[in-house]
Motif scaffolding. Structure first.
Motif, PDB file in Angstrom:
ATOM      1  N   ASP A   1      11.609 -29.501   4.546  1.00  0.00           N
ATOM      2  CA  ASP A   1      10.804 -29.363   3.339  1.00  0.00           C
ATOM      3  C   ASP A   1      11.719 -29.136   2.137  1.00  0.00           C
ATOM      4  OD1 ASP A   1       8.630 -29.129   1.624  1.00  0.00           O
ATOM      5  OD2 ASP A   1       7.685 -27.497   2.728  1.00  0.00           O
ATOM      6  N   ARG A   2      11.166 -29.372   0.961  1.00  0.00           N
ATOM      7  CA  ARG A   2      11.906 -29.189  -0.283  1.00  0.00           C
ATOM      8  C   ARG A   2      12.062 -27.692  -0.571  1.00  0.00           C
ATOM      9  NH1 ARG A   2       9.275 -31.861  -5.521  1.00  0.00           N
ATOM     10  NH2 ARG A   2       7.722 -30.253  -5.161  1.00  0.00           N
ATOM     11  N   ASP A   3      13.119 -27.325  -1.261  1.00  0.00           N
ATOM     12  CA  ASP A   3      13.368 -25.938  -1.643  1.00  0.00           C
ATOM     13  C   ASP A   3      12.166 -25.398  -2.424  1.00  0.00           C
ATOM     14  OD1 ASP A   3      14.464 -23.956  -3.869  1.00  0.00           O
ATOM     15  OD2 ASP A   3      15.799 -23.847  -2.128  1.00  0.00           O
ATOM     16  N   VAL A   4      11.728 -24.199  -2.072  1.00  0.00           N
ATOM     17  CA  VAL A   4      10.522 -23.616  -2.671  1.00  0.00           C
ATOM     18  C   VAL A   4      10.684 -23.424  -4.182  1.00  0.00           C
ATOM     19  CG1 VAL A   4      11.149 -21.213  -2.218  1.00  0.00           C
ATOM     20  CG2 VAL A   4       8.739 -21.861  -2.383  1.00  0.00           C
ATOM     21  N   ASP A   5      11.885 -23.134  -4.650  1.00  0.00           N
ATOM     22  CA  ASP A   5      12.077 -22.953  -6.090  1.00  0.00           C
ATOM     23  C   ASP A   5      11.819 -24.241  -6.863  1.00  0.00           C
ATOM     24  OD1 ASP A   5      12.714 -20.234  -5.871  1.00  0.00           O
ATOM     25  OD2 ASP A   5      14.853 -20.649  -5.591  1.00  0.00           O
ATOM     26  N   VAL A   6      12.190 -25.364  -6.286  1.00  0.00           N
ATOM     27  CA  VAL A   6      11.920 -26.651  -6.919  1.00  0.00           C
ATOM     28  C   VAL A   6      10.408 -26.894  -6.962  1.00  0.00           C
ATOM     29  CG1 VAL A   6      12.242 -29.158  -6.738  1.00  0.00           C
ATOM     30  CG2 VAL A   6      14.143 -27.611  -6.217  1.00  0.00           C
ATOM     31  N   THR A   7       9.730 -26.605  -5.860  1.00  0.00           N
ATOM     32  CA  THR A   7       8.276 -26.791  -5.817  1.00  0.00           C
ATOM     33  C   THR A   7       7.589 -25.893  -6.843  1.00  0.00           C
ATOM     34  OG1 THR A   7       8.312 -27.448  -3.498  1.00  0.00           O
ATOM     35  CG2 THR A   7       6.217 -26.617  -4.356  1.00  0.00           C
TER      36      THR A   7
ATOM     37  N   ILE B   1       1.760 -31.303  -2.975  1.00  0.00           N
ATOM     38  CA  ILE B   1       1.582 -32.080  -1.744  1.00  0.00           C
ATOM     39  C   ILE B   1       2.394 -33.377  -1.764  1.00  0.00           C
ATOM     40  CG2 ILE B   1      -0.079 -33.190  -0.201  1.00  0.00           C
ATOM     41  CD1 ILE B   1      -0.478 -30.165  -0.362  1.00  0.00           C
ATOM     42  N   ASP B   2       2.084 -34.263  -2.690  1.00  0.00           N
ATOM     43  CA  ASP B   2       2.645 -35.618  -2.661  1.00  0.00           C
ATOM     44  C   ASP B   2       4.172 -35.652  -2.727  1.00  0.00           C
ATOM     45  OD1 ASP B   2       2.214 -38.482  -2.567  1.00  0.00           O
ATOM     46  OD2 ASP B   2       2.890 -38.490  -4.657  1.00  0.00           O
ATOM     47  N   GLU B   3       4.759 -34.932  -3.677  1.00  0.00           N
ATOM     48  CA  GLU B   3       6.221 -34.938  -3.783  1.00  0.00           C
ATOM     49  C   GLU B   3       6.873 -34.372  -2.526  1.00  0.00           C
ATOM     50  OE1 GLU B   3       7.286 -32.803  -7.311  1.00  0.00           O
ATOM     51  OE2 GLU B   3       6.405 -34.317  -8.641  1.00  0.00           O
ATOM     52  N   ARG B   4       6.262 -33.339  -1.976  1.00  0.00           N
ATOM     53  CA  ARG B   4       6.808 -32.742  -0.751  1.00  0.00           C
ATOM     54  C   ARG B   4       6.617 -33.673   0.439  1.00  0.00           C
ATOM     55  NH1 ARG B   4       3.977 -27.636   0.024  1.00  0.00           N
ATOM     56  NH2 ARG B   4       5.387 -27.338   1.777  1.00  0.00           N
ATOM     57  N   ASP B   5       5.496 -34.418   0.481  1.00  0.00           N
ATOM     58  CA  ASP B   5       5.309 -35.414   1.544  1.00  0.00           C
ATOM     59  C   ASP B   5       6.470 -36.403   1.534  1.00  0.00           C
ATOM     60  OD1 ASP B   5       2.874 -34.244   2.118  1.00  0.00           O
ATOM     61  OD2 ASP B   5       1.667 -35.885   1.317  1.00  0.00           O
ATOM     62  N   ARG B   6       6.790 -36.897   0.354  1.00  0.00           N
ATOM     63  CA  ARG B   6       7.879 -37.874   0.227  1.00  0.00           C
ATOM     64  C   ARG B   6       9.221 -37.253   0.626  1.00  0.00           C
ATOM     65  NH1 ARG B   6       6.348 -42.478  -2.331  1.00  0.00           N
ATOM     66  NH2 ARG B   6       4.311 -42.410  -3.322  1.00  0.00           N
TER      67      ARG B   6
ATOM     68  N   MET C   1       9.741 -34.666   2.680  1.00  0.00           N
ATOM     69  CA  MET C   1       9.777 -34.442   4.133  1.00  0.00           C
ATOM     70  C   MET C   1       9.898 -35.759   4.888  1.00  0.00           C
ATOM     71  SD  MET C   1       7.224 -31.209   4.783  1.00  0.00           S
ATOM     72  CE  MET C   1       5.980 -31.485   3.520  1.00  0.00           C
ATOM     73  N   ALA C   2       9.195 -36.790   4.430  1.00  0.00           N
ATOM     74  CA  ALA C   2       9.291 -38.097   5.082  1.00  0.00           C
ATOM     75  C   ALA C   2      10.709 -38.634   4.992  1.00  0.00           C
ATOM     76  CB  ALA C   2       8.295 -39.075   4.464  1.00  0.00           C
ATOM     77  N   SER C   3      11.329 -38.467   3.842  1.00  0.00           N
ATOM     78  CA  SER C   3      12.709 -38.912   3.672  1.00  0.00           C
ATOM     79  C   SER C   3      13.644 -38.136   4.599  1.00  0.00           C
ATOM     80  CB  SER C   3      13.130 -38.729   2.211  1.00  0.00           C
ATOM     81  OG  SER C   3      14.465 -39.107   2.037  1.00  0.00           O
ATOM     82  N   SER C   4      13.407 -36.830   4.726  1.00  0.00           N
ATOM     83  CA  SER C   4      14.219 -36.016   5.649  1.00  0.00           C
ATOM     84  C   SER C   4      14.069 -36.505   7.081  1.00  0.00           C
ATOM     85  CB  SER C   4      13.803 -34.544   5.575  1.00  0.00           C
ATOM     86  OG  SER C   4      14.084 -34.001   4.320  1.00  0.00           O
ATOM     87  N   LEU C   5      12.833 -36.818   7.466  1.00  0.00           N
ATOM     88  CA  LEU C   5      12.580 -37.318   8.817  1.00  0.00           C
ATOM     89  C   LEU C   5      13.219 -38.694   9.028  1.00  0.00           C
ATOM     90  CD1 LEU C   5       8.875 -36.216   9.233  1.00  0.00           C
ATOM     91  CD2 LEU C   5      10.836 -35.375  10.550  1.00  0.00           C
ATOM     92  N   ALA C   6      13.127 -39.542   8.007  1.00  0.00           N
ATOM     93  CA  ALA C   6      13.686 -40.891   8.118  1.00  0.00           C
ATOM     94  C   ALA C   6      15.201 -40.850   8.307  1.00  0.00           C
ATOM     95  CB  ALA C   6      13.320 -41.715   6.890  1.00  0.00           C
ATOM     96  N   GLN C   7      15.842 -39.836   7.736  1.00  0.00           N
ATOM     97  CA  GLN C   7      17.295 -39.718   7.840  1.00  0.00           C
ATOM     98  C   GLN C   7      17.747 -38.947   9.075  1.00  0.00           C
ATOM     99  OE1 GLN C   7      18.815 -38.208   4.097  1.00  0.00           O
ATOM    100  NE2 GLN C   7      17.405 -39.517   2.971  1.00  0.00           N
TER     101      GLN C   7
ATOM    102  N   VAL D   1       4.072 -30.444  11.070  1.00  0.00           N
ATOM    103  CA  VAL D   1       3.799 -30.282   9.639  1.00  0.00           C
ATOM    104  C   VAL D   1       2.382 -29.757   9.439  1.00  0.00           C
ATOM    105  CG1 VAL D   1       5.396 -32.144   9.016  1.00  0.00           C
ATOM    106  CG2 VAL D   1       2.986 -32.657   9.325  1.00  0.00           C
ATOM    107  N   GLY D   2       2.132 -29.239   8.269  1.00  0.00           N
ATOM    108  CA  GLY D   2       0.791 -28.769   7.941  1.00  0.00           C
ATOM    109  C   GLY D   2      -0.179 -29.928   7.791  1.00  0.00           C
ATOM    110  N   LYS D   3      -1.443 -29.651   8.063  1.00  0.00           N
ATOM    111  CA  LYS D   3      -2.477 -30.679   8.028  1.00  0.00           C
ATOM    112  C   LYS D   3      -2.529 -31.418   6.696  1.00  0.00           C
ATOM    113  CE  LYS D   3      -7.403 -31.332   8.992  1.00  0.00           C
ATOM    114  NZ  LYS D   3      -7.264 -32.527   9.784  1.00  0.00           N
ATOM    115  N   SER D   4      -2.325 -30.717   5.602  1.00  0.00           N
ATOM    116  CA  SER D   4      -2.390 -31.351   4.288  1.00  0.00           C
ATOM    117  C   SER D   4      -1.261 -32.351   4.067  1.00  0.00           C
ATOM    118  CB  SER D   4      -2.361 -30.299   3.180  1.00  0.00           C
ATOM    119  OG  SER D   4      -3.542 -29.542   3.191  1.00  0.00           O
TER     120      SER D   4
END
Length: 144
Positions: free
Chosen positions: A12-18, A94-99, A101-107, A117-120
């Protein structure tokens, strides 16, 4: 995972960025639209049984089970209210974090990757992985 020597990815993205992105989104959100969405979200909260919660009061297994079922049903409705009524906030939370996390998984390395991951986030991550990265997503059923 560690006892089986399986790598763990905290993707997941750093919480401070979120939180910074959320603050920016809130500053761009129309206050009237925000108030209307809060009313809708409050109604959802009541429908899910969350307004009946009393801090410090014990909860029976049956009550907890019912609350969990209501939360599962309500999560999709909550996402829809956020997506349509508060798109800037939905994007930041949601959306930015989805992207991300998906990028992290892809790599991530490995032939098989299991993501928890959470349902949302499930729909957005799966869509990004299949549409952009060419992954096959195999959803799993959660047993009660």
């Amino acid at each position: 995972a560690r006892s089986l020597n399986v790598p763990v990815l905290l993707g997941d993205r750093d919480v401070d960025v979120t939180l910074q992105r959320l603050a920016e989104a809130l500053s761009r959100t129309d206050s009237k639209r925000f108030d209307e969405a809060v009313l809708q979200l409050s109604a959802l909260q009541r429908d899910m049984g969350l307004s009946d919660a009393v801090p410090g009061r014990g909860v029976s297994k049956e009550e907890l089970s019912g609350l969990v079922e209501n939360l599962k049903k309500g999560a999709s409705q909550l996402d829809e209210v956020m997506r349509t009524q508060l798109p800037e906030i939905f994007t930041a939370l949601i959306d930015e974090r989805d992207r991300f996390m998906a990028s992290s998984l892809a790599q991530a390395e490995g032939d098989v990757i299991v993501a928890v991951v959470g349902k949302s986030h499930m729909r957005g991550i799966a869509q990004y992985l299949t549409d952009t990265e060419g992954f096959e997503v195999i959803p799993c059923a959660v047993k009660n």
